[in-house]
Design a protein around this motif. Structure first.
Motif, PDB file in Angstrom:
ATOM      1  N   ALA A   1       1.343  14.909  -0.426  1.00 33.66           N
ATOM      2  CA  ALA A   1       0.802  14.181   0.723  1.00 33.66           C
ATOM      3  C   ALA A   1      -0.670  13.867   0.520  1.00 33.66           C
ATOM      4  N   LEU A   2      -1.399  14.827  -0.040  1.00 39.96           N
ATOM      5  CA  LEU A   2      -2.832  14.605  -0.269  1.00 39.96           C
ATOM      6  C   LEU A   2      -3.038  13.483  -1.291  1.00 39.96           C
ATOM      7  N   CYS A   3      -2.257  13.517  -2.379  1.00 39.74           N
ATOM      8  CA  CYS A   3      -2.355  12.454  -3.387  1.00 39.74           C
ATOM      9  C   CYS A   3      -1.988  11.111  -2.777  1.00 39.74           C
ATOM     10  N   PHE A   4      -0.931  11.129  -1.976  1.00 39.90           N
ATOM     11  CA  PHE A   4      -0.500   9.900  -1.311  1.00 39.90           C
ATOM     12  C   PHE A   4      -1.668   9.308  -0.533  1.00 39.90           C
ATOM     13  N   LEU A   5      -2.354  10.175   0.202  1.00 38.76           N
ATOM     14  CA  LEU A   5      -3.464   9.737   1.043  1.00 38.76           C
ATOM     15  C   LEU A   5      -4.591   9.140   0.202  1.00 38.76           C
ATOM     16  N   LEU A   6      -4.929   9.834  -0.886  1.00 38.53           N
ATOM     17  CA  LEU A   6      -6.021   9.358  -1.740  1.00 38.53           C
ATOM     18  C   LEU A   6      -5.667   8.001  -2.351  1.00 38.53           C
TER      19      LEU A   6
ATOM     20  N   ILE B   1      -1.470   0.683 -11.927  1.00 39.71           N
ATOM     21  CA  ILE B   1      -2.031   1.414 -10.776  1.00 39.71           C
ATOM     22  C   ILE B   1      -1.454   2.824 -10.752  1.00 39.71           C
ATOM     23  N   VAL B   2      -0.132   2.899 -10.916  1.00 39.44           N
ATOM     24  CA  VAL B   2       0.541   4.189 -10.834  1.00 39.44           C
ATOM     25  C   VAL B   2       0.043   5.123 -11.936  1.00 39.44           C
ATOM     26  N   LEU B   3      -0.099   4.579 -13.128  1.00 39.76           N
ATOM     27  CA  LEU B   3      -0.570   5.389 -14.250  1.00 39.76           C
ATOM     28  C   LEU B   3      -1.980   5.923 -13.992  1.00 39.76           C
ATOM     29  N   VAL B   4      -2.880   5.014 -13.600  1.00 38.17           N
ATOM     30  CA  VAL B   4      -4.269   5.434 -13.395  1.00 38.17           C
ATOM     31  C   VAL B   4      -4.340   6.468 -12.265  1.00 38.17           C
ATOM     32  N   HIS B   5      -3.666   6.174 -11.157  1.00 42.83           N
ATOM     33  CA  HIS B   5      -3.678   7.136 -10.048  1.00 42.83           C
ATOM     34  C   HIS B   5      -3.086   8.475 -10.472  1.00 42.83           C
ATOM     35  N   GLY B   6      -2.000   8.395 -11.228  1.00 43.60           N
ATOM     36  CA  GLY B   6      -1.338   9.629 -11.666  1.00 43.60           C
ATOM     37  C   GLY B   6      -2.278  10.519 -12.449  1.00 43.60           C
TER      38      GLY B   6
ATOM     39  N   THR C   1       0.838  -1.197   0.000  1.00 42.62           N
ATOM     40  CA  THR C   1       0.000   0.000   0.000  1.00 42.62           C
ATOM     41  C   THR C   1       0.871   1.243   0.000  1.00 42.62           C
ATOM     42  N   LEU C   2       1.888   1.232   0.861  1.00 42.00           N
ATOM     43  CA  LEU C   2       2.778   2.392   0.947  1.00 42.00           C
ATOM     44  C   LEU C   2       3.496   2.617  -0.380  1.00 42.00           C
ATOM     45  N   ALA C   3       3.989   1.497  -0.966  1.00 44.26           N
ATOM     46  CA  ALA C   3       4.779   1.632  -2.189  1.00 44.26           C
ATOM     47  C   ALA C   3       3.928   2.184  -3.327  1.00 44.26           C
ATOM     48  N   GLN C   4       2.729   1.622  -3.508  1.00 40.41           N
ATOM     49  CA  GLN C   4       1.922   2.085  -4.640  1.00 40.41           C
ATOM     50  C   GLN C   4       1.470   3.521  -4.415  1.00 40.41           C
ATOM     51  N   ALA C   5       1.169   3.872  -3.156  1.00 38.44           N
ATOM     52  CA  ALA C   5       0.718   5.245  -2.884  1.00 38.44           C
ATOM     53  C   ALA C   5       1.854   6.237  -3.145  1.00 38.44           C
ATOM     54  N   ALA C   6       3.069   5.849  -2.731  1.00 41.30           N
ATOM     55  CA  ALA C   6       4.204   6.756  -2.919  1.00 41.30           C
ATOM     56  C   ALA C   6       4.490   6.959  -4.406  1.00 41.30           C
ATOM     57  N   MET C   7       4.526   5.839  -5.150  1.00 41.08           N
ATOM     58  CA  MET C   7       4.803   5.956  -6.583  1.00 41.08           C
ATOM     59  C   MET C   7       3.691   6.726  -7.294  1.00 41.08           C
TER      60      MET C   7
END
Lengths: 341, 543, 370
Positions: B209-214, B150-155, B64-70
């Motif tokens: 930080a906000l993006c990380f949280l989301l 995941i990273v692409l979609v979140h980005g 969870t941490l890794a995907q949120a950070a990336m």
């Protein structure tokens, strides 16, 4: 005076809304005399069986029905376990054969054999004492998009072929009932060797969707030509889209059933009315409504099915499976798929 | 003087009590999971520790941490160039670009997933175009179903948050420092690093930080695209609570999840302090610099960015709209374009009208409550320190699943009147932040002028300060409305199936095979949100 | 019990009685009075506390002690909105989200005036200040001068007893500043408004005020009519601040009180007798107007009231020529003096000049220039 005219308008709309909300909640509390049925969300949705059968029941008996949705089937059970005897529910509807052992284990249900109980095939009855009564059933199946894939697989083993690499959408057995059903299916076919099967299956799996709607959404968007779903899905597409593009595949292994049941709570406030509801649920009048709303087969035998059901696939063989221990094995199954090759 | 001090202390006490009540409400779902959930295993504390120390849980935390950070990094990479362009240049669509930040909050994730699948998926438009162009038989891009998917979609899903948060500060930043650095001989990049970046860093950190949280709380996106890549805390909490009735396990993981999120929230609050200092610097330099018309390199960059977004971000959104306008039919199930889905939505007897009304009666009061309380909170917390401001952001630390679980435990019978309250609570950090930032940027003189013209303290605050921050108040309202209108969890949990809003309706459509209609409903939902934003823009200009 | 300060004095509009406020590193203590209809300027360098004093009067800051009496009414404990004091802020502080009309109408609205009375007041004020065309515009769209007029109109519309103007012209360019200066003063006088103007610009204070208070380090250093202050500043510090001529420290005093002789580092100067006691070497300064020294015609030997120095710079300044000369002093480094000579004289840089000053032009002022 503290606020300008804008503030006053805000105040007016706030009080109007408060009044509306009050009226809305008043209406809900007024339904105190209604028979309360706990169920899952898609049953009460516009296209579910709920809105169809409630007026029928009310006409027949004069009893008002109030459906309360607790989310999906799993959440329904956990809500029940949380509320225990404090539940406002009289009847719980929508616990399937995978959840039934846990549900019966709570001791919250009381036996009742509704009128017409005998007409339900024995193979559907999960509980000899009739605490949970089956009202419909369906088979899990792999559904095929004939426009995207020429050569469909015909067995679970076929699915592992390289030709189907990344062509299958499965559902997560941790969060979805059909997902768990697929695991049960592989268990029924392969026994303890299901783990090996999942390892072989891994290259074919495009993704694990968290729920049926998301998985089927990917499928109808053309993302993969194969999805785990129900054997009657073809009937839906024929009925509403007049297309036979999407077909359930009659795997030679046979099918595992999902059987949906309902039961009366021992502490029901309206036990008499609850019994009447159970009678109604397995009556022909109600059962006729299920094929086109639930897209499941009615539990009551001998009913004529809608024409579109010619597109529904029948099992070549009935597979039986013991649901105990499945949820732990679901974790294992996901681990197998997630592990690096 | 003593009386004055007493009154001030009294006011401090009232606002402290209000803050405590607010924090309690914000954390109520977590507390409910800890205290109220049925523990079938009866293991309690030991069970919690056991659940947390399982390798599966640790893996989930790590993943969870890794995907949120990336994902947060990806959002920064996509959003920062946009922030730079928005901050300095005048171009058509500038406002719309800034308003995109409401997107991650207002469109249900089911549809976002579908949008990205339709565009980036194996038979999505992008792959089809590539296959056609290069004569391939298999889709060349398969990374969507992986960690990078995941990273692409979140980005792409969350870059508007970066663009808006950073752009807002950037455009108010005086250019003189970077310009003087350039006059002293620094190159463009070094001038940016020396002159601009230091004032911008807090806003960047805050957006990240906000993006990380989301992303940390992201459920459907992570499961669908990363289902084979790993499990997340959200999934673990959901699974344990839903099927296993494993209360202590669910509670332990919910607690771990909330604790990590709270640390991030504290970081956000800390950054916020820094960025309000940055805006103070901007203020002392006398207002925001004028926007320029882009020229040469800037124009090229703008066009490139527009193309980039047009393809990679608008592509999925347009695909979704196309889906909304296509109906399947005929023996081969070919899709044809038309208004059929909308016609079915608006057909007589369709519950669409009811869902629309349901959205109105929940989202409007929710937005009103969130805005009014947000304003009150912003005024009350104006002179308070970072801890109070961190407390104000507490609802950010409670995930969708934890919130849904907690509230259903607290109110097993549901309650319609609670829906707007709970939605308002979730929006409060954003409305409060929006109004607070505007208040912080306000100069004292106009308020003092109002006092010397005969306005009492309260009237000056209401007439002058509230009037001056009205654009931000309206923005807060629009945001809260869009976020509440797009929320599916709360009405599902507290409405218990007896109450429909557009997202609930949309959810049910997709549970009943009706995806094109769901997309149509999603398009309408998006239209309503943009309409509210358009009204806000007009209102903001008139006010 | 009638104490000092009780009851209104005839025609008095404002009285500050030992108004004081202290900070760790600064202290304000002010005592002053103004009559009705008077325009007073508070003049001082930046950081002298003049703006803070204004904020104390307006009620935007709380004093530690002392009283503020406006028109015989003690307003010390009243909040700003109930003092009847208007203020024009340094950056004008117009309400950005309101139209010009709404800005001007704000005060009357707070007073509870009717809508018609309000619009009448706004219209007539706007007409007289020539901003009638701007009523529907937003402040951001106005020029500096227009904004200035709107701010003044807004303050006047509230019909205060007293208006405070805090460096109101500081953001304008020089020519506009000069024009608005007299316009504002005329406007205030025409309605009989009492006003305090805070400024750091002596020229502005002399141009606008009926009376001037010079402020230094939180206290009033000197006060008086503009003409009197201009001709003969009462203290060494105020003379230096006003920049009217050289201020030299007096090292020793000799001679009778009727003809005192001041000893300075650059020579001895016979001075004009002072009324009252003579102030005292080390605590007083010699002052003469920059235009007082005349080129010496007599022989070169230096005695009393003579200056001898090398021209460091010299430039034409319109009505005169400004010359900077370095006078060698007995003790240490040369002392630089800024003088004004008649414009037709053109001393070259490096040339040695001899000047003499009439004793009637030399004043002994209390205090030192720094």
């Amino acid at each position: 005076m503290l606020f300008s005219h804008r503030g006053r308008a805000v105040g007016r709309s706030l009080s109007l809304l408060a009044a509306l909300l009050f009226l809305a909640s008043a209406r809900i509390f007024a339904e105190d005399k209604a028979l309360v049925v706990y169920t899952y969300d898609s049953f009460v949705s516009e296209w579910g069986a709920g809105p169809k059968i409630a007026p029928l029941f009310e006409q027949a008996t004069g009893i008002k029905l109030k459906f309360v949705s607790k989310g999906d089937g799993g959440q329904l059970l956990s809500a029940l376990m949380l509320e225990k005897d404090r539940s406002e529910a009289d009847v719980v509807l929508g616990l399937d054969n995978f959840l039934a052992p846990k549900a019966l284990g709570t001791g919250l249900f009381r036996p009742y054999k509704p009128a017409g109980y005998e007409a339900i095939p024995e193979s559907l009855k999960l509980d000899p004492s009739a605490r949970l009564v089956p009202y419909d059933y369906g088979d899990f199946a792999i559904v095929w998009d004939s426009a995207k894939l020429a050569d469909p697989p015909m067995s679970l083993e076929d699915l592992t072929k390289p030709a189907y690499a990344k062509k299958l959408i499965l559902l997560d057995p941790r969060t979805s009932t059909p997902g768990l059903g697929f695991l049960a299916w592989t268990k029924a076919v392969y026994g303890p060797a299901w783990r090996d099967y999942w390892k072989r299956l891994k290259p074919s799996v495009l993704t694990l969707a968290p729920s049926w709607d998301q998985g089927y959404g990917l499928f109808t968007s053309g993302e993969a030509p194969l999805v785990l779903s129900y054997a009657a899905d073809g009937a839906y597409h024929l009925e509403y889209e007049k297309t036979e593009r999407y077909k359930a595949l009659a795997f030679t292994d046979g099918f595992v059933k999902q059987i949906e049941t309902a039961g009366i709570l021992a502490k029901a406030k309206h036990p008499g009315n609850a019994e009447k509801f159970m009678d109604f649920l397995v009556s022909a009048a109600c059962q006729r409504e299920l094929p086109l709303t639930q897209w499941m087969y009615p539990a009551l035998g001998g009913l004529a099915l809608p024409d579109s059901y010619r597109a529904a696939v029948k099992a070549v063989r009935e597979l039986r499976v013991d649901p105990s221990g499945l949820t732990d094995e679901a974790l294992e199954a996901v681990d197998i798929l997630a592990s690096k090759p | 003087m003593a009386k004055v001090a007493d009154r001030a202390a009294g006011k401090g006490l009232v606002s402290s009590l209000a803050l405590a009540a607010y924090s309690a409400a914000a954390l109520a779902p977590v507390a409910a999971i800890l205290i109220l959930s049925p523990d079938s295993s009866g293991t309690g504390m030991a069970g919690m520790i056991e659940a947390l120390s399982q390798p599966r849980s640790l893996r989930a935390i790590g993943f969870t941490l890794a995907q949120a950070a990336m994902s947060a990094l990806a959002a920064l990479a996509i959003g920062l160039p946009g922030a730079a362009l928005v901050a300095r240049y005048r171009f058509p669509g500038r406002r719309a670009l800034k308003a995109l930040s409401v997107l991650p909050f207002s469109i249900p994730s089911v549809l976002i997933v579908l949008a990205f699948v339709l565009f980036y998926g194996r038979s999505g438009y992008l792959n089809r175009a590539l296959m056609w162009a290069f004569g391939l038989s298999e889709p060349p891009l398969g990374f969507l179903y992986s960690f990078w998917g995941i990273v692409l979609v979140h980005g792409f899903y969350e870059f508007p948050v970066v663009l808006q948060t950073v752009g807002e500060v950037w455009e108010r930043l005086p250019k003189d420092r970077a310009e003087s650095a350039r006059l002293l001989g620094a190159g463009r990049l070094r001038a940016f690093v020396a002159g601009t970046l230091p004032s911008l860093a807090p806003a960047i950190a805050q957006a990240a930080a906000l993006c990380f949280l989301l992303c940390f709380f992201s459920f459907a996106v992570v499961m669908i695209f990363g289902g084979l890549a790993g499990s997340t805390l959200e999934v673990e909490v959901y699974r344990r609570a839903r099927l296993e009735a494993d209360a202590s396990g669910a509670a332990a993981l919910a607690l771990a999840e909330t604790a990590i999120a709270m640390a991030v929230v504290a970081l956000v609050a800390l950054c916020e302090r820094g960025s309000s200092r940055g805006s103070a610097a901007a203020r002392s330099a006398g207002g925001s610099p004028e926007l320029e018309a882009p020229r040469k390199a800037a124009l090229a960059a703008l066009v490139a960015y527009a193309l980039f977004l047009g393809v990679f971000f608008c592509g999925p959104m347009v695909s979704l709209a196309v889906q909304a306008f296509s109906t399947r039919g005929g023996p081969l199930g070919k899709a044809t374009l038309g208004l059929g889905n909308f016609a079915r939505l608006f057909a007589p007897g369709s519950p669409f009208a009811k869902a629309l009304a349901g959205t109105a009666v929940t989202a409007i009061p929710a937005a009103l409550i969130a805005t009014v309380l947000g304003c009150a909170g912003a005024f009350a917390l104006r002179r308070r320190g970072a801890p109070s401001k961190a407390a104000a952001s507490l609802p950010l630390a409670v995930s969708g699943i934890v919130s849904a679980l907690g509230w259903s435990l607290l109110f097993p019978r549901g309650g319609l009147a609670l829906i707007p309250l709970v939605q308002a609570l979730a929006c409060m950090p954003y409305t409060l932040k929006s109004v607070s930032a505007a208040l912080a940027a306000l100069e004292a003189a106009p308020t003092e002028a109002a006092r010397t013209l005969g306005a009492g303290r309260a009237r000056a605050a209401a007439g002058i300060e509230l009037g001056a921050v009205m654009p931000s108040v309206l923005a807060a309202f629009a945001f809260a409305f869009a976020a509440s209108a797009g929320d599916v969890n709360v009405p599902l949990v507290l409405g218990q199936g007896g109450f429909e809003t557009l997202p609930v309706y949309l959810f049910r459509l997709s549970s009943a095979y009706r995806f094109p209609e769901a997309c149509a409903a999603g398009v309408i939902l998006a239209l309503i949100s943009s309409l509210v934003f358009a009204c806000k823009e007009r209102g903001g200009r008139d006010a | 019990m009638l104490e000092r300060g009780e009851g209104p004095r005839a025609g008095e509009m404002l009285r500050l009685e030992r108004l004081a406020k202290a900070w760790p590193d600064f202290r304000i203590e002010v005592e002053l009075g103004m009559s009705r209809g008077e325009i007073a300027a508070v003049l001082g360098p930046s950081g002298c506390g003049k703006s803070t004093m204004l904020r104390l009067v307006a009620g935007l800051e709380r004093p530690d002690s002392g009283r503020i009496v406006v028109g015989g009414r003690d307003v010390t404990a009243l909040p700003p909105e109930r003092r009847g004091i208007g203020m024009v802020f340094q950056d004008l502080a117009l309400f950005p989200h309101m139209s010009v009309g709404a800005n001007i109408a704000y005060g009357p609205r707070m007073r509870g005036d009717s809508r018609s009375a309000r619009s009448l007041a706004v219209r007539s004020l706007a007409e007289s200040l020539e901003i009638g065309e701007l009523l529907n515009r937003r402040p951001n769209s106005l020029s500096g001068g227009e904004r200035q007029r709107v701010a003044l109109a807004r303050s006047l519309a509230a019909r205060p007893d007293l208006i405070l103007l805090d460096e109101p012209l500081s953001s304008l360019d020089a020519s506009l500043r000069r024009r608005l200066r007299s316009e504002i003063a005329d406007r205030l006088r025409s309605v009989g408004m009492t006003a305090i103007l805070v400024t750091h610009d002596p020229e502005e204070a002399f141009a606008m005020a009926d009376r001037i208070f010079i402020m230094r380090d939180g206290g009033i250093e000197a006060s008086g009519l503009p003409e009197a202050l201009y001709e003969s500043p009462p203290t060494a510090w105020s003379a230096a601040f006003l920049g009217r001529g050289p201020v030299l420290e007096i090292l020793g005093l000799e001679g009778p009180a009727s003809r005192p002789i001041a000893k300075t580092a650059i020579g001895d100067f016979a001075c004009r007798p002072r009324g009252g006691a003579i102030p005292y070497a080390g605590e007083s300064s010699l002052f003469f107007l920059a235009s007082a020294p005349k080129l010496s015609t007599g022989s070169g030997e230096s005695s009393q009231n003579r200056l001898r120095g090398i021209v460091v710079s010299s430039y034409f300044a319109g009505y005169c020529r400004r010359v900077s000369i370095a006078c060698s002093s007995a003790a240490c480094a040369p002392v630089a003096l800024e003088l004004e000579l008649p414009a037709e004289q053109r001393p070259r840089t490096g040339e040695t000049l001899c000047l003499e000053i009439d004793p009637g032009s030399c004043d002994i002022l209390p205090g030192l220039s720094k």
